[in-house]
Design a protein around this motif. Structure first.
Motif, PDB file in Angstrom:
ATOM      1  N   GLY A 179      35.036  51.073  33.568  1.00  0.00           N
ATOM      2  CA  GLY A 179      35.550  49.665  33.362  1.00  0.00           C
ATOM      3  C   GLY A 179      35.569  49.257  31.710  1.00  0.00           C
ATOM      4  O   GLY A 179      35.424  50.563  31.091  1.00  0.00           O
ATOM      5  N   THR A 232      34.688  39.452  28.113  1.00  0.00           N
ATOM      6  CA  THR A 232      35.475  39.956  29.471  1.00  0.00           C
ATOM      7  C   THR A 232      35.260  40.916  29.778  1.00  0.00           C
ATOM      8  O   THR A 232      34.669  42.058  29.004  1.00  0.00           O
ATOM      9  CB  THR A 232      37.073  39.883  28.929  1.00  0.00           C
ATOM     10  N   SER A 260      36.242  44.201  32.834  1.00  0.00           N
ATOM     11  CA  SER A 260      37.142  44.613  34.074  1.00  0.00           C
ATOM     12  C   SER A 260      36.415  46.009  34.760  1.00  0.00           C
ATOM     13  O   SER A 260      35.955  46.925  33.738  1.00  0.00           O
ATOM     14  CB  SER A 260      38.503  44.870  33.666  1.00  0.00           C
ATOM     15  N   GLU A 294      37.227  49.015  37.641  1.00  0.00           N
ATOM     16  CA  GLU A 294      37.939  49.984  38.641  1.00  0.00           C
ATOM     17  C   GLU A 294      36.873  50.722  39.362  1.00  0.00           C
ATOM     18  O   GLU A 294      36.410  51.525  38.803  1.00  0.00           O
ATOM     19  CB  GLU A 294      38.969  50.644  37.841  1.00  0.00           C
ATOM     20  N   SER A 340      39.370  46.096  42.187  1.00  0.00           N
ATOM     21  CA  SER A 340      39.334  45.783  40.961  1.00  0.00           C
ATOM     22  C   SER A 340      38.550  44.580  40.864  1.00  0.00           C
ATOM     23  O   SER A 340      38.972  43.453  41.272  1.00  0.00           O
ATOM     24  CB  SER A 340      40.885  45.613  40.404  1.00  0.00           C
ATOM     25  N   THR A 352      37.131  41.527  37.750  1.00  0.00           N
ATOM     26  CA  THR A 352      37.684  41.002  36.376  1.00  0.00           C
ATOM     27  C   THR A 352      37.030  39.455  36.377  1.00  0.00           C
ATOM     28  O   THR A 352      36.404  39.091  37.310  1.00  0.00           O
ATOM     29  CB  THR A 352      39.182  40.922  36.090  1.00  0.00           C
ATOM     30  N   ASN A 353      37.095  38.827  35.019  1.00  0.00           N
ATOM     31  CA  ASN A 353      36.534  37.526  35.014  1.00  0.00           C
ATOM     32  C   ASN A 353      37.485  36.774  33.978  1.00  0.00           C
ATOM     33  O   ASN A 353      38.379  37.507  33.464  1.00  0.00           O
ATOM     34  CB  ASN A 353      35.107  37.679  34.527  1.00  0.00           C
ATOM     35  N   LEU A 405      31.793  38.342  38.146  1.00  0.00           N
ATOM     36  CA  LEU A 405      33.108  38.847  38.267  1.00  0.00           C
ATOM     37  C   LEU A 405      33.582  38.653  39.679  1.00  0.00           C
ATOM     38  O   LEU A 405      32.840  38.409  40.457  1.00  0.00           O
ATOM     39  CB  LEU A 405      32.962  40.596  38.025  1.00  0.00           C
ATOM     40  N   ALA A 449      40.112  41.158  41.844  1.00  0.00           N
ATOM     41  CA  ALA A 449      41.136  40.722  41.742  1.00  0.00           C
ATOM     42  C   ALA A 449      42.255  41.130  42.857  1.00  0.00           C
ATOM     43  O   ALA A 449      43.274  40.579  42.516  1.00  0.00           O
ATOM     44  CB  ALA A 449      41.717  41.424  40.344  1.00  0.00           C
TER      45      ALA A 449
END
Length: 527
Positions: free
Chosen positions: A131, A144, A146, A148, A161, A163-164, A180, A183
């Motif tokens: 990530g 932020t 993200s 994977e 996935s 994210t925030n 998080l 997504a």
């Protein structure tokens, strides 16, 4: 780079000792010594040379190793089916590597994710992947993240996935706390994640009570209170070794005077205190409030520590409980007995965290402000302490109390001044599996091995290399680092593998000498 060429009866092996002071591109290994080592069989000739600067002598930013902390969890939800929402405690590790930095933002790569959520044989997930993490801002700090990842439930693997939405930083660097959302979820299964982590490789500590390790092979038959151990299940230093460095009477078998606090200083010097006054043949009379060293010296006498507070009336040694020596030389500490400070116009309590500059870093009440102890004011003391660069304080108490929200908090639990339990005492001791049926073994000292406190500068040199009779290679180093770990690769470009534990030692043995590995490169990682 320091290169050693070994000639071994027609077989030529090249070994390079490469010292990389991580995070400091300008720090370089030094050597000015040519030497030869002779072994009875076979003969060895080693030559030391200094090569010119090479492109790989300035490595990419090193990865920091992180651990998830209690409070991290994976949330398994279903928006349509009406089943309960599963809140699964999550633990594990990952690496964080700086990849880009500008005046406003820093961007990090998140690598080697290895998380575990839930408990087998119940609902249990393994999570792996990579990530990115970005933090910074012009007005306020925004973060932020993200991810994977692959989420494996024992029978199927699902790519997810996470994210925030950009959110404010709620925990001071280098600790990370962020929520998080998945997504690419669907109404039948949707994951959320509470991400709480700190850059921790190991937690070194000592207990008040001894214990018998139940794990096999055991690091020792019995671990005494005051022995320095690691939460990985290793024995770091014996209390008897520290006592033996003081020249105590009677010699050579002085009494067990306990161990009250520990810190590690540059060069691997160990700072500590004892629980009772004693007489040393080399140092004279030493007090239980003195900061002592395994180098047979007094780092700071108790009178020096409390003099800026101007105790009134003048007092005898108030004792020493918690200890952390900052790189600046300032000492954070706590005392065993309260006294009145004329300079501050107030009583110094057992649970206050003090500075050798004559100030209170945090009072007992401030440390426990986010906890909910009994309403009757009580000083629970302060037994061990670690202050992060952000100012967050981890600590243990001398006494147990009942918290209205968290339940019983024991004197062996490691706490945060954010009102959280970082580790229960049994979490720290899990890899020892003590055989004694004690609810709590106490926590007298704590030292966090963290990449956040790695060397900012330093000079080191490899002072010797020898081929042992069994074919192993022994390397000797001289360095100013607190802790170190030897890493090895068959190419100077890597990949690198740790071949020693994190240690105070300056001598390392590699059992795979030139007979097994014709070419090897070594580097020393330091903290």
């Amino acid at each position: 780079m320091i290169t050693y060429r070994i000639r071994l009866f027609g077989t030529q092996a090249l070994l390079a000792a490469v010292l990389l002071l991580f995070g400091v591109s300008s720090a370089k290994a030094q050597t000015g010594r040519k030497f030869s080592a002779h072994n009875s069989s076979p003969s060895v000739n080693l030559e030391s040379t200094r090569t010119s600067a090479l492109p790989w002598e300035t490595p990419a930013a090193p990865a920091w190793q992180y651990r998830l902390l209690p409070g991290a969890q994976l949330i398994d939800d279903c928006m349509m089916c009406g089943r309960p929402t599963y809140l699964l405690p999550m633990d594990g590790t990952f690496s964080l590597r700086l990849v880009e930095e500008n005046p406003l933002f820093s961007t990090y790569a998140i690598e080697d994710i290895s998380f575990h959520a839930g408990t087998a044989p119940g609902l249990y997930y393994k999570i792996s992947g990579t990530g990115t993490y970005r933090v910074g801002g012009e007005v306020a700090l925004i973060q932020t993240m993200s991810l994977e990842v692959e989420v494996h439930d024992g029978s199927t693997t699902k790519h997810c996935s996470f994210t925030n939405n950009p959110s404010h930083v709620t925990r001071g660097w280098p600790l990370i706390e962020i929520a998080l959302d998945q997504a690419d979820g669907n109404p039948m299964q949707f994951f959320r994640m509470t991400f709480v982590a700190a850059p921790i490789r190991e937690v070194w500590f000592s207990t008040s009570h001894g214990f018998t390790p139940g794990v096999q092979p055991a690091p020792a038959e019995y671990v005494r209170g005051g022995d320095l151990v690691s939460d990985t299940g290793r024995l770091i230093l014996l209390n008897t070794y520290l006592r033996g460095r003081l020249g105590l009477m009677p010699s050579p078998d002085p009494p067990d005077l306990g161990l009250d606090c520990v810190d590690i200083l540059p060069g691997g010097e160990v700072a500590f205190s004892i629980e009772e006054d004693a007489f040393s043949e080399t140092l004279g009379f030493i007090n239980h409030g003195d900061v002592l060293s395994d180098r047979s010296r007094v780092i700071a006498a108790y009178s020096e520590l409390i003099a800026p507070f101007r105790p009134m009336p003048p007092i005898v040694d108030p004792g020493l409980d918690a200890l952390q020596v900052l790189d600046s030389g300032e000492i954070y500490f706590s005392v065993k007995n309260e006294f009145f400070s004329e300079s501050l116009g107030m009583t110094i309590k057992r649970g206050d965290l003090l500075s050798s500059k004559g100030s209170i870093v945090k009072t007992h009440e401030q440390l426990l402000a986010r906890f909910r102890p009994p309403p009757i004011p009580t000083d629970f003391g302060l037994d061990a302490v670690h202050v992060w660069p952000s100012g967050e304080i981890w600590f243990s108490l001398e006494e147990t109390f009942q918290d209205d929200s968290l339940g019983i908090i024991r004197h062996g639990d490691l706490l945060s001044d954010r009102g959280e339990i970082v580790y229960r005492n049994y979490d720290l001791l899990r890899n020892f599996q003590p055989l004694e049926e004690l609810a709590d073994f106490g926590l007298d000292a704590v030292f966090i091995v963290s990449d956040a406190t790695a060397l900012s500068a330093g000079v080191a040199r490899c002072t010797g290399m020898e081929l042992l009779a069994d074919g192993a290679i022994r390397l000797h180093w001289k360095t100013t680092g607190k802790l170190r770990q030897l890493e090895k690769a068959t190419s100077v470009l890597g990949p690198w593998k740790a071949i020693s534990p994190i240690t105070l030692d300056l001598t390392f043995d590699d059992p795979e000498g030139p007979n097994r590995v014709p070419q090897a490169f070594y580097r020393l990682r330091e903290w």
